[in-house]
Scaffold this motif. Structure first.
Motif, PDB file in Angstrom:
ATOM      1  N   LYS A  76       0.800  -1.216   0.000  1.00 50.70           N
ATOM      2  CA  LYS A  76       0.000   0.000   0.000  1.00 50.70           C
ATOM      3  C   LYS A  76       0.837   1.272   0.000  1.00 50.70           C
ATOM      4  CE  LYS A  76      -3.906  -2.141   0.038  1.00 50.70           C
ATOM      5  NZ  LYS A  76      -4.812  -2.079  -1.082  1.00 50.70           N
ATOM      6  N   GLY A  77       2.145   1.147   0.201  1.00 52.04           N
ATOM      7  CA  GLY A  77       3.007   2.330   0.186  1.00 52.04           C
ATOM      8  C   GLY A  77       2.720   3.294   1.318  1.00 52.04           C
ATOM      9  N   LEU A  78       2.473   2.765   2.510  1.00 49.51           N
ATOM     10  CA  LEU A  78       2.164   3.614   3.658  1.00 49.51           C
ATOM     11  C   LEU A  78       3.349   4.506   4.011  1.00 49.51           C
ATOM     12  CD1 LEU A  78       0.304   1.007   5.876  1.00 49.51           C
ATOM     13  CD2 LEU A  78      -0.678   2.763   4.409  1.00 49.51           C
ATOM     14  N   LYS A  79       3.042   5.694   4.514  1.00 48.20           N
ATOM     15  CA  LYS A  79       4.059   6.668   4.891  1.00 48.20           C
ATOM     16  C   LYS A  79       3.822   7.138   6.324  1.00 48.20           C
ATOM     17  CE  LYS A  79       4.616   8.537   0.246  1.00 48.20           C
ATOM     18  NZ  LYS A  79       4.594   9.732  -0.578  1.00 48.20           N
ATOM     19  N   ALA A  80       4.887   7.643   6.931  1.00 44.12           N
ATOM     20  CA  ALA A  80       4.764   8.233   8.267  1.00 44.12           C
ATOM     21  C   ALA A  80       3.738   9.362   8.206  1.00 44.12           C
ATOM     22  CB  ALA A  80       6.112   8.761   8.738  1.00 44.12           C
ATOM     23  N   ASN A  81       2.933   9.462   9.225  1.00 46.13           N
ATOM     24  CA  ASN A  81       1.861  10.444   9.409  1.00 46.13           C
ATOM     25  C   ASN A  81       0.572  10.090   8.667  1.00 46.13           C
ATOM     26  OD1 ASN A  81       0.973  12.678  10.909  1.00 46.13           O
ATOM     27  ND2 ASN A  81       1.133  13.998   9.117  1.00 46.13           N
TER      28      ASN A  81
END
Length: 129
Positions: free
Chosen positions: A83-88
């Motif tokens: 899913k390409g999750l990112k910080a925040n």
């Protein structure tokens, strides 16, 4: 937190850099206690439906640590990388229904929101991934 529009219960958080890197998300016990019956050190399972309708199974564990208190870890390595999750990013688990069986298994809808800047304003948009 109560989701008034859908009449369902949900819990959420903003991901930290370590949670994204390690592909494990941590919740305070008090945030998730209404959804599960925990036994320390035992696994629990969650079926999670993403915005595209794909069902994923996450595993979690409850811990009671004298130094940091009670918390829950949820492992989701393939999901978080795909899913390409990112910080925040904000992740929201919306309770759907209990799955039958002898394991503590729940079913959730999963929503990912990311802050984007549009016309000089910060807004949170749902990722459809």
């Amino acid at each position: 937190m109560k989701n008034q529009e859908q009449g369902r219960q949900s819990f959420s958080k903003h991901l930290t850099q370590n949670e994204v890197k390690d592909r494990i998300i941590f919740f305070s016990y008090t945030d998730v206690a209404p959804f599960f019956e925990f036994q320390e050190g035992r696994l629990f399972f969650m079926d999670v439906t993403d915005s595209l309708g794909k069902v994923w199974t996450f595993t979690g564990t409850f811990y009671a640590n004298p130094d940091v208190g009670k918390y829950v870890s949820i492992k989701w390595p393939q999901f978080s990388s795909e899913k390409g999750l990112k910080a925040n990013d904000e992740v929201i688990f919306i309770e759907r229904s209990r799955r039958e069986g002898n394991r503590p298994w729940k079913n959730f809808k999963f929503v990912i929101k990311r802050k984007i800047r549009l016309f000089g304003q910060n807004i949170w948009g749902e990722l459809m991934v």
